[in-house]
Design an enzyme around this catalytic site. Structure first.
Site, PDB file in Angstrom:
ATOM      1  N   LYS A 194       0.815  -1.216   0.000  1.00  0.00           N
ATOM      2  CA  LYS A 194       0.000   0.000   0.000  1.00  0.00           C
ATOM      3  C   LYS A 194       0.851   1.271   0.000  1.00  0.00           C
ATOM      4  O   LYS A 194       0.364   2.347  -0.315  1.00  0.00           O
ATOM      5  CB  LYS A 194      -0.969  -0.017   1.179  1.00  0.00           C
TER       6      LYS A 194
HETATM    7  C1  LIG Z   1      -4.535  -4.485   1.455  1.00  0.00           C
HETATM    8  C2  LIG Z   1      -3.845  -5.782   1.471  1.00  0.00           C
HETATM    9  C3  LIG Z   1      -4.221  -6.850   0.629  1.00  0.00           C
HETATM   10  C4  LIG Z   1      -5.422  -6.779  -0.287  1.00  0.00           C
HETATM   11  O1  LIG Z   1      -5.183  -5.965  -1.405  1.00  0.00           O
HETATM   12  P1  LIG Z   1      -6.397  -5.527  -2.348  1.00  0.00           P
HETATM   13  O2  LIG Z   1      -5.795  -4.613  -3.364  1.00  0.00           O
HETATM   14  O3  LIG Z   1      -7.392  -4.845  -1.465  1.00  0.00           O
HETATM   15  O4  LIG Z   1      -6.950  -6.758  -2.966  1.00  0.00           O
HETATM   16  C5  LIG Z   1      -3.470  -8.011   0.658  1.00  0.00           C
HETATM   17  N1  LIG Z   1      -2.429  -8.145   1.498  1.00  0.00           N
HETATM   18  C6  LIG Z   1      -2.037  -7.150   2.328  1.00  0.00           C
HETATM   19  C7  LIG Z   1      -0.897  -7.384   3.247  1.00  0.00           C
HETATM   20  C8  LIG Z   1      -2.724  -5.933   2.351  1.00  0.00           C
HETATM   21  O5  LIG Z   1      -2.345  -4.964   3.191  1.00  0.00           O
END
Ligand SMILES: *Cc1c(COP(=O)(O)O)cnc(C)c1O
Length: 435
Positions: A107
């Protein structure tokens, strides 16, 4: 760059409107009007480009002349500051490590790009922007680090007291400067409700220039397509089919991968790997989309019962189930199998895989059992040290703690404690302005 709403193709916005509004009024999601193909010359020579140069080229094609090239390069240079290495477990399975940024999860890419883009696009004559964000853990840390020290923007983060891990809390509460944390005596849903009420409140909107940083913002999606190209560049150039396995919750990461494929990256297929929150795998096998309240699992960043980017996936395939399922194979993994995958990866390869990527690894193995002449790249969405409780439950060996997390342990938490009542939150915000 022009964008349309998935609910109405005639509802058009420019990039600035889409970034600051996040959602169109009709409650659809913004999608780029054009997803251009990159040139063969570029796609065949990825290995000659740096990660930043790749990111620039992909962004330039999507954003077009809306942002002058020098400015766009500057945004990329400030946002893409850490690598995305592909680590091979064996000849057929690799992990694309997306956790080398400040909050140790993928993220960071979206949050940092959004921070730079907002800072660039904001109206410099207007008062500063206040971003309100509710977090259940991972998003807050990425947004806090991404926006830290960004000129003209402050961030208010709301998190549920006692419901995020200690290290996650430190990521939210120790930066100071333009980042302010509110510790809410309530649940994540209460935090989200407070943010929603604030956006609707007349007094607060007069005093603050409020904006949101939620995960459906197009500014978070665009940079997530960059690392598919960066990963491809690191793979052997041969006849083996390249498949990306994406551990998914809201499906932003997977949607960005579908965009990369549409831009010409020769990805054979995607695996949509979920935990038991399996609405998308179910849709792919039955054509029925049936959202439900989320179930708690050990891969908790993927505990999503109504994935917000699903409409974007459909939109990319003109809502044609049969076309979507040619490119995306669904797979759902329960907690017991996730734990067995963590163990297996450590025992066979000496590699610590976090619970989210472990879901992906398990799905990848199943895929390879059916389609042998393939190579699967699993997206490593977070560093395993972010989930020590799970890792320590499963393994005898302790995950090494990276410096970025270790330094947090001794930092002092600063948060404003509030109740879950909107009046309490509002009076705090009004007081801040008077100070
Ligand atoms: C947010 C997140 C996900 C999911 O990602 P999406 O784009 O919402 O499908 C998977 N793994 C981790 C560690 C995350 O922080």
């Amino acid at each position: 760059m022009k964008l349309y709403s998935t609910n109405n193709r005639n509802n058009i916005a420019n990039l600035k409107e889409a970034v600051f509004k996040s959602l169109p009024e009709d409650k659809g999601l913004y999608m780029p009007m054009a997803i251009p193909k990159l040139s063969d010359g570029f796609l065949k020579n990825l290995s000659k480009y740096s990660f930043q140069a790749i990111a620039f080229e992909v962004a330039r094609q999507l954003i077009g002349n809306y942002i002058p090239e020098e400015d766009l390069y500057d945004i990329i240079e400030k946002a893409i500051t850490f690598p995305a290495p592909v680590v091979n477990l064996n000849e057929q399975i690799s992990v694309l490590e997306l956790f080398h940024g400040p909050s140790l999860a993928f993220k960071d890419f979206g949050a940092r790009f959004m921070a730079q883009l907002m800072s660039y696009l904001r109206d410099k004559n207007e008062k500063k922007i206040t971003i309100l964000v509710a977090t259940s853990g991972d998003t807050g840390g990425a947004v806090a680090a991404g926006f830290y020290n960004t000129e003209g923007i402050e961030v208010f983060i709301l998190y549920p007291s006692g419901k995020v891990s200690e290290l996650q809390e430190k990521q939210l509460t120790t930066l100071g400067g333009n980042i302010r944390a509110f510790e809410v005596n309530g649940t994540f849903d209460d935090c989200q409700a407070l943010v929603k009420s604030a956006f609707l409140d007349k007094d607060l909107n007069e005093l603050y220039n409020l904006s949101s940083a939620n995960s459906i913002n197009i500014a978070r999606l665009i940079p997530q397509s960059f690392y598919y190209f960066e990963a491809f560049k690191q793979l052997p150039q041969d006849e083996v089919k390249n498949v990306f396995c994406v551990p998914s919750g809201n499906f932003g990461n997977l949607t960005a991968g579908l965009m990369a494929k549409k831009m010409g990256l020769p990805i054979h297929q995607f695996i949509a790997a979920t935990n038991i929150n399996d609405v998308v795998p179910k849709y792919l096998s039955t054509s029925l989309f049936e959202p439900h309240p989320s179930y708690a699992t050990i891969s908790n960043a993927m505990d999503v019962g109504n994935p917000s980017n699903f409409v974007r996936m459909l939109d990319l395939y003109s809502s044609t189930w049969n076309d979507l399922r040619k490119d995306v194979i669904g797979f759902s993994v329960d907690d017991a199998s996730t734990e067995s995958a963590i163990k297996e990866v450590y025992e066979q390869f000496g590699y610590f895989i976090d619970p989210h990527a472990a879901v992906g690894y398990y799905a990848a193995k199943d895929y390879l059992a059916n389609y042998a002449n393939s190579r699967v790249v699993v997206l490593g969405t977070a560093h395993p040290a972010k989930f020590l409780d799970v890792m320590n439950d499963v393994l005898d060996k302790q995950v090494p703690i990276p410096e970025a997390l270790a330094v947090l342990i001794n930092k002092e938490k600063k948060a404003t404690a509030i109740t879950s009542s909107f009046e309490d939150f509002k009076s705090n915000l009004l007081n801040l302005v008077e100070q």
